[in-house]
Design an enzyme around this catalytic site. Sequence first.
Site, PDB file in Angstrom:
ATOM      1  N   ASP A  38     -32.628 108.722  24.597  1.00 57.78           N
ATOM      2  CA  ASP A  38     -32.900 109.069  23.197  1.00 57.78           C
ATOM      3  C   ASP A  38     -32.407 108.030  22.188  1.00 57.78           C
ATOM      4  OD1 ASP A  38     -30.173 109.415  23.399  1.00 57.78           O
ATOM      5  OD2 ASP A  38     -30.139 111.503  22.743  1.00 57.78           O
ATOM      6  N   HIS A  39     -31.492 107.130  22.590  1.00 59.13           N
ATOM      7  CA  HIS A  39     -30.835 106.246  21.631  1.00 59.13           C
ATOM      8  C   HIS A  39     -31.522 104.899  21.431  1.00 59.13           C
ATOM      9  CE1 HIS A  39     -27.483 108.915  21.138  1.00 59.13           C
ATOM     10  NE2 HIS A  39     -26.723 108.002  20.564  1.00 59.13           N
ATOM     11  N   ASP A  55     -21.346 111.772  24.200  1.00 60.61           N
ATOM     12  CA  ASP A  55     -21.806 111.638  22.820  1.00 60.61           C
ATOM     13  C   ASP A  55     -20.968 112.583  21.978  1.00 60.61           C
ATOM     14  OD1 ASP A  55     -24.485 110.575  21.200  1.00 60.61           O
ATOM     15  OD2 ASP A  55     -23.632 112.421  20.389  1.00 60.61           O
ATOM     16  N   ARG A 110     -23.956 112.335   9.921  1.00 62.96           N
ATOM     17  CA  ARG A 110     -22.992 111.267   9.665  1.00 62.96           C
ATOM     18  C   ARG A 110     -23.588 110.313   8.637  1.00 62.96           C
ATOM     19  NH1 ARG A 110     -20.800 109.751  15.289  1.00 62.96           N
ATOM     20  NH2 ARG A 110     -19.636 111.686  15.023  1.00 62.96           N
ATOM     21  N   SER A 159     -18.392 108.257  16.529  1.00 64.66           N
ATOM     22  CA  SER A 159     -19.053 108.314  17.826  1.00 64.66           C
ATOM     23  C   SER A 159     -18.066 108.309  18.985  1.00 64.66           C
ATOM     24  CB  SER A 159     -19.993 107.111  17.956  1.00 64.66           C
ATOM     25  OG  SER A 159     -20.422 106.933  19.279  1.00 64.66           O
ATOM     26  N   ARG A 182     -18.497 106.450  21.537  1.00 66.75           N
ATOM     27  CA  ARG A 182     -18.759 105.199  22.262  1.00 66.75           C
ATOM     28  C   ARG A 182     -17.488 104.537  22.767  1.00 66.75           C
ATOM     29  NH1 ARG A 182     -21.211 102.671  16.794  1.00 66.75           N
ATOM     30  NH2 ARG A 182     -22.199 104.697  16.951  1.00 66.75           N
TER      31      ARG A 182
END
Length: 845
Positions: free
Chosen positions: A191-192, A256, A538, A733, A735
């Site tokens: 999806d990213h 995520d 965000r 995030s 990440r």
Amino acid sequence: MGTPNSSGSSHGSSAQGAHTTRRLCGGPAFTVLRFSSGRAPYPKALSTPGARHFQATSSLSVHKMAPYSLLVTRLQKALGVRQYHVASVLCQRAEVAMSHFEPSEYIRYDLLEKNINVVRKRLNRPLTLSEKIVYGHLDDPAHQEIERGKTYLRLRPDRVAMQDATAQMAMLQFISSGLPKVAVPSTIHCDHLIEAQLGGEKDLRRAKDINQEVYNFLATAGAKYGVGFWRPGSGIIHQIILENYAYPGVLLIGTDSHTPNGGGLGGICIGVGGADAVDVMAGIPWELKCPKVIGVKLTGSLSGWTSPKDVILKVAGILTVKGGTGAIVEYHGPGVDSVSCTGMATICNMGAEIGATTSVFPYNHRMKKYLSKTGRADIANLADEFKDHLVPDPGCHYDQLIEINLSELKPHINGPFTPDLAHPVAEVGSVAEKEGWPLDIRVGLIGSCTNSSYEDMGRSAAVAKQALAHGLKCKSQFTITPGSEQIRATIERDGYAQILRDVGGIVLANACGPCIGQWDRKDIKKGEKNTIVTSYNRNFTGRNDANPETHAFVTSPEIVTALAIAGTLKFNPDTDFLTGKDGKKFKLEAPDADELPRADFDPGQDTYQHPPKDSSGQRVDVSPTSQRLQLLQPFDKWDGKDLEDLQILIKVKGKCTTDHISAAGPWLKFRGHLDNISNNLLIGAVNIENGKANSVRNAVTQEFGPVPDTARCYKAHGIRWVVIGDENYGEGSSREHAALEPRHLGGRAIITKSFARIHETNLKKQGLLPLTFADPADYNKIHPVDKLTIQGLKDFAPGKPLKCIIKHPNGTQETILLNHTFNETQIEWFRAGSALNRMKELQQK
């Protein structure tokens, strides 16, 4: 509180083909057979004379199994019994699959119940819902030390979910572990990596072409190691989870930060870094600091322009971006029933913006309705049987309590530049005028993982339809992002998509798109001051379009639609009028729409790839010359010495999110290549020495240059370095690249006033030292030209501060204390060089 198993007998698992004797409402006994994959349990025969026999048929196989309620009805008829309570007929509940895609993986409410009872007896007090689910997944509920906010829990999550940008590094780490298969159900979601440019179909085709190497790696790695793979175009990870995998009482971790979306279905769903996901996929208990619990009591009911999004916008304004750190936010109270299931998901999703570990709602009829509509009535029926464990106990204690009357709540819009700057929609225009924010709205964007449900699209379409009836279209540009292929297909069938196009909208691909910076924006130049309004979660500086002058505001989809039609922040749809094409003024009516489609959802195209049963011949190739993927090399172990004369790479001024540390947008293409993506290290952070981003003094050359170049220079010269940060460092995030990059380029410690939860854990996992000032004022004692020595590592122990000696260029020194939150296990990660290194050490013993 009594348990559903009124006889008091255990609901533990049994072996294949084992049988257990049960009683029917205290009456005659019967035998229950339990089968693994393929058959549901059923009464073999009543033990009393004249009892009827019930013979199971192949129609009861899990793959073609009738809904649970239908099964019970058949049993009742076959046994000639009255319509007793379901548990009275089956006593031991039917095995229900966790999802349609994993028919042999069952929901273990029996184990949840058993663990909750153990903990309840130990604690001897009422439990919150979040405590029930979290403690119900303890690895050792009988002996686990439990103290909110202090002890570390060892948990056994039910499943793992990964989005494609973080899955690359997670799967690379899993490959490095040497394990043959994942130990729990796991999925990858593409999806990213889809950039919004021209529109859905064209953008998807372009993404498949550009990202072919990465998609192939993820697909083959999933097939090799037993991970389900959702192809590009399937939708956003959190919507797919809600539609297929979340259920009341589940403990799910996802790579995520918006994984808490699943709390809208009554699950504890927590965002983590890839290394945490690897632990769970490897079958290792997952560690989480025992969360505090913030209660949000909802009263009244939603109406008019007020939406579920306004609940979390209000809460964000109350708690701020760090007010939920270390806590689970638990919604409860009579107002909950006025919120749809997908609305609850919206609220939980954006809980990430207040730093919360996760958010959750209690199981209710709105969740049951959603489960049934998404083909999971069997799960809803099973949840009904265990409902006492899926709601909070009366009289349970919350560490903090917030009360919101939904009947009095007004529509909100938060921003710019931070999601906790809350304004009522009625006031934002005057505030914008006072602050000098642009009033004209350049783009309105709806969708994203936060607000892309059928109800969201329906309410937006209801607003658009009114404008069209008066001959109006959007004055601002307008984009729509469906959350999943199922949502896209259903809103196309039901006409919502066409209404949104007619009012001037462009329907984008089923993906994250502009929400994460995947937006090839053409209408402005970088540095041009402008305003956008979104239904996203965000709105950090430059997040959506890499332009630091874009003033981004977040609100509900229906408010975005109304503002895009009006074209200005000064418009309040609740009171202000628009002028139709005929010159007559009219006022938009508050939108109303179905929370779920009246017909079944249209699933659209099949985008799921099952992992094969036999993957022995499956290859996973990573080219040594690839610019997108790179196999990982182990980080160096701690050398057993204190860290002497660390150079300060940068002293960060103000907010430093993971977007500042490891930017997304165009950098997403390097998420599988650690060395290449390290070229974005801290390029968004502001250097306190000169007030500039990506400009730091190089101690070797004494010239100012980019942060990554300076870090590489230090690494080449064998100079170890440290970063100094401010409050809530690493918010945003999940990440883990924001932790991998500094480790890869020679960093040894990050010293701040405070950390965001996920980032702090990610740093520990990669062998770095996340440390906080014992006295926050000591931040001011350190200057970018100083050198630091960290002492006490030979005696590194939980709860014991480390000593830091600040060495100034003039020869003077100051000594300060640094705190940490390491436990014994995490200290072993540091000594080994990383959590992955430690895993390998343990495998070799």
